[in-house]
Design an enzyme around this catalytic site. Structure first.
Site, short mmCIF file in Angstrom:
data_model
loop_
_atom_site.label_atom_id
_atom_site.label_comp_id
_atom_site.label_asym_id
_atom_site.label_seq_id
_atom_site.Cartn_x
_atom_site.Cartn_y
_atom_site.Cartn_z
N GLU A 1 6.19 11.02 -12.97
CA GLU A 1 6.76 9.68 -13.02
C GLU A 1 5.60 8.68 -12.84
O GLU A 1 4.86 8.77 -11.89
CB GLU A 1 7.79 9.55 -11.90
CG GLU A 1 8.13 8.15 -11.44
CD GLU A 1 8.69 7.28 -12.54
OE1 GLU A 1 9.54 7.76 -13.30
OE2 GLU A 1 8.29 6.11 -12.61
N CYS B 1 13.14 9.85 -7.02
CA CYS B 1 13.67 10.08 -5.67
C CYS B 1 14.59 8.89 -5.39
O CYS B 1 14.22 7.92 -4.77
CB CYS B 1 12.53 10.17 -4.66
SG CYS B 1 11.40 8.80 -4.69
N ARG C 1 8.79 14.71 -2.00
CA ARG C 1 7.33 14.77 -2.11
C ARG C 1 6.62 14.58 -0.79
O ARG C 1 5.40 14.53 -0.75
CB ARG C 1 6.85 13.71 -3.12
CG ARG C 1 7.14 14.13 -4.52
CD ARG C 1 7.18 12.99 -5.50
NE ARG C 1 7.88 13.46 -6.67
CZ ARG C 1 9.21 13.59 -6.75
NH1 ARG C 1 9.98 13.23 -5.74
NH2 ARG C 1 9.75 14.08 -7.83
N CYS D 1 6.65 5.48 -7.15
CA CYS D 1 6.79 5.40 -5.70
C CYS D 1 5.50 4.93 -5.05
O CYS D 1 5.51 4.11 -4.14
CB CYS D 1 7.12 6.77 -5.13
SG CYS D 1 8.86 7.09 -5.03
NI1 NFE Z 1 9.22 8.41 -6.94
FE1 NFE Z 1 9.11 9.51 -4.01
C1 NFE Z 1 9.57 11.14 -3.37
C2 NFE Z 1 9.09 8.75 -2.41
S1 NFE Z 1 7.05 9.90 -4.02
S2 NFE Z 1 9.40 10.22 -6.08
O1 NFE Z 1 9.89 12.21 -3.12
O2 NFE Z 1 9.12 8.24 -1.47
O3 NFE Z 1 5.96 9.59 -3.43
#
Ligand code: NFE
Ligand code: MG
Length: 565
Positions: A13, A63, A477, A547
């Site tokens: 992403e 997420c 993550r 993110c």
């Molecule tokens: Ni956009 Fe997120 C996750 C968060 S990533 S996916 O899991 O917070 O860093």
């Protein structure tokens, strides 16, 4: 020495760029850049803190729940608002199913093709593929006819010449090691996982009224009414449907994901010695019970020392911007705590098109978060390590089983393969736990406890003139933190320090590399024109740049595919 640029890194992403120096067939230095700016933290200023979850949820479309959770927790912490047990349990189920769906999608759709050569599966014998599948799992889709049908589907797709997202893959690369039958089996499960994830995420639609971005979060609880007999509430029918879907989630993880992971990993054990990274691992406590006690422990493991877990203190978290395109105080060489932080953009990089970034100066939209001035890896590997060392029963059993099956020791976890394996373990233990939270919720409701939010302190006139708080959450993550300062009932400052910010961090004021950068060191690159190995290590972190940087570069960055010089 040659310098290769991979930009954008795909199957993630957002926008991520890697510049790597290669000498003697291995990466000798690397810089990682987030090439996108988003300004959501800045636009939160002056808004009602109770609305922040709704805005922050838009940091990301992958997420989709995590920033809501961190946000409501931050506001609850600042204003000391309690959360009733039913809301904690519903949040735990939402978090668990986000994690399960995200990890399976990552393994099959974002990472598997770094290890699985789909085109090789066209040469597979469907009978032998069926035997292979039956030898590793009792998953029912394992007949020769089934694998033949998958092979025919892929053949027709290739013959169409419209390969879409598969067009630029490195098919036939010498770093692919799986036999044709394993490639065909994994391809079949790639397709099955697409269907499966669509179904199990309905849990979010039931509990959140929609997905992505469920709507029922609330500071002080959840806004979904519980009434076993009402059509317009969380009723008995909906609870039974959630139970069915949780079972379906768990079964796929147990019978497809984990056996595939083990089967693929057994051909790539050399990757247990590649991609170690910074050696510091951190996670936040997660899945609170009714009393607020976490099911998964938080803490840090430093310098790969798995004899102890170091407890965390949020005051020790800072962000540096020495090498990031921001104008925070941190640019004078010192990290800044998120309560004092700002995210005002300050782009000083080259005008596109450019060949290389000026990596001696600022080179990324990602900040450099540090714990006690140390770079930290976050994510499933950190969660699993901290839980393992803390003696968390379920995690310990799953880790020991996986290590035994692969015939490797715990040190193998400190690697690209370890990171990918730990994600499977994390997924398994959480998918197996989620039905227990549902049973607890059903038990509470059966006892007549229908409370879902606390009304205490909802009215802003009851708030102190000034307050500050933070909310931690373990997103798929890794460790996610939101920090808030409230003044006169409005947001004075809001900063999010996000998992991919930790992992995609550039250098800090001291020149310390971030986890992706460190993990790339020593990674072999067989063919600089086709840097499959870079993808393996970077994808093992499951990057999400949306993110990490929370409005696109106004000038629009040129997309350079791969350049070798
Ligand atoms: Ni956009 Fe997120 C996750 C968060 S990533 S996916 O899991 O917070 O860093
Ligand atoms: Mg931030």
């Amino acid at each position: 020495m040659s310098k290769i640029v991979v930009d954008p890194i795909t199957r993630i992403e957002g926008h991520l760029r890697v510049e790597a120096e290669v000498s003697g067939g291995k990466i000798s230095n690397a810089w990682v850049s987030g090439t996108m700016f988003r300004g959501i933290e800045t636009i939160l200023k002056g808004r009602d803190p109770r609305d922040a979850w709704y805005w922050t949820q838009r940091f990301c479309g992958v997420c989709t729940t995590v920033h809501s959770i961190a946000s409501i927790r931050a506001v609850e912490d600042a204003l000391k608002i309690p959360v009733p047990p039913n809301a904690q349990l519903i949040r735990n189920i939402i978090i668990a199913i986000q994690n399960t769906q995200d990890h399976v999608i990552h393994f099959y759709h974002l990472h598997a093709l770094d290890w699985v050569d789909i085109t090789s599966g066209l040469k597979a014998d469907p009978v032998k593929t069926a035997q292979l599948a039956a030898s590793i799992s009792d998953w029912p889709n394992n007949s020769p006819t089934y694998f033949k049908s998958v092979q025919d589907k892929v053949k027709a797709f290739v013959a169409s010449g419209r390969l879409g997202p598969f067009a630029n893959a490195y098919w036939g690369h010498p770093a692919y090691k799986l036999p044709p039958e394993a490639n065909l089996m994994a391809t079949a499960h790639y397709l099955e996982a697409l269907e499966w994830q669509k179904d199990i995420i309905k849990i979010h639609a039931i509990l959140g009224s929609k997905n992505p971005h469920p709507q029922t979060f609330l500071v002080g609880g959840m806004s979904i009414p519980i009434d076993p007999d009402s059509q317009n509430a969380l009723n008995a029918d909906k609870l039974i449907e959630i139970k069915r879907l949780l079972h379906k989630a768990q079964e796929f993880v147990e019978k497809v994901y984990i056996p595939d992971l083990l089967a693929v990993a057994s051909f790539y054990k050399d990757w247990a010695g590649i991609g170690a990274g910074v050696g510091n691992y951190m996670c936040y406590p997660e899945f609170p019970d009714a009393a607020g006690k976490p099911w998964l422990p938080g803490g840090a493991i430093l310098n790969r020392d798995i004899s102890k877990v170091v407890p965390l203190d949020q005051k020790k978290i800072t962000e540096h911007v020495e090498h990031s395109w921001y104008q925070d105080a941190g640019s004078e060489g010192k990290g800044v705590h998120p309560w004092e932080g700002s995210s005002e953009p300050n782009y000083t990089g080259p005008k596109p098109p450019y060949q290389y970034l000026d990596t001696d100066k600022k080179y990324s939209w990602v900040k450099a978060p540090r714990y006690e001035e140390k770079p930290m890896e976050v994510g499933p590997l950190s969660r699993v390590l901290v839980a393992y060392v803390s003696g968390h029963k379920e995690t310990k059993a799953a880790v020991d089983l996986v290590l035994k099956k692969l015939g490797v020791g715990p040190e193998a976890l400190f690697s690209t393969l370890g990171r990918t394996g730990a994600r499977g373990i994390d997924c398994l233990v959480i998918a197996q736990q989620a039905p227990k939270w549902l049973d607890e919720l059903i038990g509470n409701i059966a006892k007549g406890d229908l409370r879902i939010h606390s009304n205490e302190l909802w009215d802003p006139s009851t708030w102190p003139a000034e307050a500050h708080g933070y909310g931690w959450h373990e997103a798929p993550r890794g460790g996610l933190g939101h920090w808030i300062k409230i003044k006169d009932q409005k947001i004075l400052n809001y900063q999010a320090v996000v998992p991919s910010t930790w992992n995609a961090s550039p250098r800090d004021a001291k020149g310390q590399a971030g986890p992706y950068e460190a993990a790339l060191l020593g990674t072999p690159v067989a063919d600089p024109e086709k840097p499959l190995e870079i993808l393996r290590t970077i994808h093992s972190f499951d990057p999400c740049l949306a993110c990490a940087v929370h409005v696109l570069d106004a000038t629009g960055n040129e997309m350079v595919r791969v350049k070798a010089s």
